[in-house]
Write a protein that holds these residues in place. Sequence first.
Motif, short mmCIF file in Angstrom:
data_model
loop_
_atom_site.label_atom_id
_atom_site.label_comp_id
_atom_site.label_asym_id
_atom_site.label_seq_id
_atom_site.Cartn_x
_atom_site.Cartn_y
_atom_site.Cartn_z
N THR A 37 -14.22 -35.05 -28.82
CA THR A 37 -14.34 -36.35 -28.65
C THR A 37 -14.99 -35.88 -26.72
OG1 THR A 37 -12.44 -35.48 -26.95
CG2 THR A 37 -12.54 -37.30 -29.50
N LYS A 38 -15.54 -34.34 -26.56
CA LYS A 38 -16.26 -33.83 -25.43
C LYS A 38 -17.45 -33.39 -25.62
CE LYS A 38 -12.57 -33.79 -22.45
NZ LYS A 38 -11.63 -33.30 -21.18
N SER A 39 -18.85 -33.88 -25.24
CA SER A 39 -19.87 -33.60 -25.49
C SER A 39 -19.95 -31.74 -25.43
CB SER A 39 -20.54 -34.52 -24.31
OG SER A 39 -22.71 -33.73 -24.24
N PRO A 45 -23.15 -38.04 -22.30
CA PRO A 45 -21.75 -38.30 -22.41
C PRO A 45 -20.83 -38.20 -23.49
CG PRO A 45 -23.72 -40.11 -22.03
CD PRO A 45 -24.20 -39.73 -22.62
N ASN A 46 -19.42 -38.40 -23.35
CA ASN A 46 -18.69 -38.29 -23.90
C ASN A 46 -18.09 -39.75 -24.41
OD1 ASN A 46 -17.71 -36.01 -23.30
ND2 ASN A 46 -16.40 -36.08 -22.18
N ASN A 47 -18.80 -41.07 -24.55
CA ASN A 47 -18.81 -42.28 -24.81
C ASN A 47 -20.11 -42.42 -25.84
OD1 ASN A 47 -20.70 -43.00 -22.81
ND2 ASN A 47 -18.68 -45.20 -21.94
N HIS A 48 -20.91 -41.64 -25.88
CA HIS A 48 -22.39 -41.97 -26.37
C HIS A 48 -22.46 -41.88 -27.64
CE1 HIS A 48 -26.68 -41.61 -27.85
NE2 HIS A 48 -26.71 -42.08 -26.71
N TRP A 49 -22.82 -43.49 -28.51
CA TRP A 49 -22.57 -44.06 -29.75
C TRP A 49 -22.98 -42.86 -30.58
CZ3 TRP A 49 -27.29 -43.64 -32.59
CH2 TRP A 49 -28.42 -43.38 -31.75
N LEU A 51 -22.37 -39.50 -30.41
CA LEU A 51 -21.58 -38.40 -29.81
C LEU A 51 -21.26 -37.50 -31.29
CD1 LEU A 51 -20.11 -36.24 -28.27
CD2 LEU A 51 -18.59 -37.37 -27.79
N THR A 52 -20.36 -38.81 -31.93
CA THR A 52 -20.54 -37.67 -33.61
C THR A 52 -21.19 -37.41 -34.31
OG1 THR A 52 -17.86 -39.10 -33.07
CG2 THR A 52 -18.61 -38.09 -35.48
#
Length: 95
Positions: A37-39, A45-49, A51-52
């Motif tokens: 959950t951390k880039s 950003p850790n909340n980027h769409w 990221l996963t």
Amino acid sequence: MNGTDLNQFSPNSFMTRAQMVQILYNAGLYSESSRNTKSSFQDVPNNHWALTAIETMRSERIVNGFQDGTFRLNEPITRAQMAVVLQNVYQKQNR
């Protein structure tokens, strides 16, 4: 593959590196989805769409970032970069 907006596909637009990784993720080109959950990249950003997708494709060794620790989400993917990605996908499937 989704469009760029609710009722828009944008067929003549450039594809960003984030969009390309999300497409590969949606296609299921991975063994296991990343739970990170951390880039791993300083510019994601850790909340980027995506990221996963980015973290999954990175852990699968399909995509890499740059030597400066960035992923460059919104840059268009170059032909050379796409060729490397496709080679990595091909090699992964033939292991």
